[in-house]
Design a protein around this motif. Sequence first.
Motif, mmCIF file in Angstrom:
data_model
loop_
_atom_site.group_PDB
_atom_site.id
_atom_site.type_symbol
_atom_site.label_atom_id
_atom_site.label_comp_id
_atom_site.label_asym_id
_atom_site.label_seq_id
_atom_site.Cartn_x
_atom_site.Cartn_y
_atom_site.Cartn_z
ATOM 1 N N ILE A 1 12.099 -28.890 21.653
ATOM 2 C CA ILE A 1 11.387 -29.412 22.823
ATOM 3 C C ILE A 1 9.883 -29.153 22.720
ATOM 4 C CG2 ILE A 1 11.120 -29.147 25.327
ATOM 5 C CD1 ILE A 1 14.117 -28.423 25.410
ATOM 6 N N LEU A 2 9.519 -27.941 22.307
ATOM 7 C CA LEU A 2 8.106 -27.558 22.256
ATOM 8 C C LEU A 2 7.451 -27.871 20.913
ATOM 9 C CD1 LEU A 2 8.382 -24.069 24.014
ATOM 10 C CD2 LEU A 2 7.906 -26.301 25.047
ATOM 11 N N ASN A 3 8.265 -28.324 19.942
ATOM 12 C CA ASN A 3 7.751 -28.690 18.623
ATOM 13 C C ASN A 3 7.033 -27.519 17.952
ATOM 14 O OD1 ASN A 3 7.322 -30.387 16.426
ATOM 15 N ND2 ASN A 3 5.351 -31.077 17.200
ATOM 16 N N CYS A 4 7.715 -26.386 17.904
ATOM 17 C CA CYS A 4 7.155 -25.216 17.244
ATOM 18 C C CYS A 4 8.308 -24.408 16.656
ATOM 19 C CB CYS A 4 6.323 -24.375 18.220
ATOM 20 S SG CYS A 4 7.278 -23.724 19.598
ATOM 21 N N SER A 5 7.983 -23.346 15.968
ATOM 22 C CA SER A 5 9.012 -22.526 15.323
ATOM 23 C C SER A 5 9.667 -21.595 16.334
ATOM 24 C CB SER A 5 8.399 -21.702 14.193
ATOM 25 O OG SER A 5 7.492 -20.755 14.723
ATOM 26 N N LYS A 6 10.818 -21.063 15.957
ATOM 27 C CA LYS A 6 11.518 -20.131 16.849
ATOM 28 C C LYS A 6 10.720 -18.848 17.105
ATOM 29 C CE LYS A 6 15.645 -19.968 14.945
ATOM 30 N NZ LYS A 6 17.083 -19.597 14.811
ATOM 31 N N PRO A 7 10.051 -18.273 16.111
ATOM 32 C CA PRO A 7 9.212 -17.103 16.425
ATOM 33 C C PRO A 7 8.137 -17.407 17.459
ATOM 34 C CG PRO A 7 9.589 -17.234 14.071
ATOM 35 C CD PRO A 7 10.138 -18.494 14.650
ATOM 36 N N THR A 8 7.562 -18.613 17.399
ATOM 37 C CA THR A 8 6.561 -18.993 18.388
ATOM 38 C C THR A 8 7.198 -19.146 19.761
ATOM 39 O OG1 THR A 8 5.305 -20.146 16.677
ATOM 40 C CG2 THR A 8 4.762 -20.659 18.953
ATOM 41 N N VAL A 9 8.431 -19.659 19.797
ATOM 42 C CA VAL A 9 9.152 -19.769 21.070
ATOM 43 C C VAL A 9 9.329 -18.388 21.691
ATOM 44 C CG1 VAL A 9 11.416 -20.264 22.080
ATOM 45 C CG2 VAL A 9 10.343 -21.923 20.572
ATOM 46 N N ILE A 10 9.711 -17.424 20.887
ATOM 47 C CA ILE A 10 9.904 -16.058 21.382
ATOM 48 C C ILE A 10 8.593 -15.497 21.925
ATOM 49 C CG2 ILE A 10 10.497 -13.702 20.689
ATOM 50 C CD1 ILE A 10 12.438 -14.942 18.661
ATOM 51 N N LYS A 11 7.502 -15.747 21.224
ATOM 52 C CA LYS A 11 6.188 -15.284 21.671
ATOM 53 C C LYS A 11 5.804 -15.946 23.001
ATOM 54 C CE LYS A 11 1.333 -15.177 20.160
ATOM 55 N NZ LYS A 11 0.805 -16.029 21.242
#
Length: 316
Positions: free
Chosen positions: A73-83
Amino acid sequence: MTGKYNIREEAAQRFYRLPKVFFTNERYKKLSNDAKIAFAILQDRLDLSIKNDWFDEEGNIYFLYANQQLSDILNCSKPTVIKIKRELHQAELLEEKRMGLSQSNRLYLLKPVAEISDAKQVEEPKEEPETLGAQQKLKSFTSRNQDSLLQEVKTFNTNDTDLNKTDLSETEIKINQLREKFNLPEVIVQVLVKNKERLIDDAIEVQDIANHYFAHQDVLTLHQYADALQYSLERTPGRIKSITARLTKAVEDKKKWLGIQTQPFQQPVRTERVPDWLHEPRSPEETPETQETLSPEELAAEKAKLLLKLAKRKST
């Protein structure tokens, strides 16, 4: 003739709503632009949650998105999602409720809070360098190409080798530093590495866990404590607000369980009932010291006499 509405034109005119308070209130100014844009995207998907009946008994709307789905959805990596999730949580814009095993966590988007000063700034915008700087950063973020993205923003198809510059890698570095500095046992390190995402999500300090272990290492064995630690990180519902309090409870529960399991089994004690007449004192003539050497005939007669006496006592 009036122009008709065109699907492509309508799609081009759709916008995400980005709260202005993010750029005026001190609580939100430190949010990264990634987190601000993520909030706007999730806010836009509230209608989809309503269509999916994603609201609880109180009518509060929630999302059922795993980190992998949020990456799409956010078009980013999972580590970035966690951040991003951690930033929104710390700014009290996102709440995550754990639902237990095999169930997706519920994500609640929280409304931003505005002050009177924010309303005045919205009505009478001032050309302040700080506000313009934030707007300029947002413009730069939305216009730059893939090669110039912030270091922590990766493409969705990033591989595990990119984790060395993410919060996950930073957590591993802290764990390894504790292992080397305080000689933290390897089995404890393995549990921490396995649950590093939980450590990041709940903002748990690895140092607090190490301090708790060294304070309780004489209470449980190494593997017993590691088991209690793993249970706390994997099975605790909701956010762990105090890892020290949670581990203390887990250690006490482990001690009680071990006390039940290791309690020795006692065989019932069997007591033999002794007749009262055996405790009666014998007469002097019956004691070995006063007995004389008897002939076989006399011994037989004495034996018959004793048996007769024994039979009489049993009959009474």
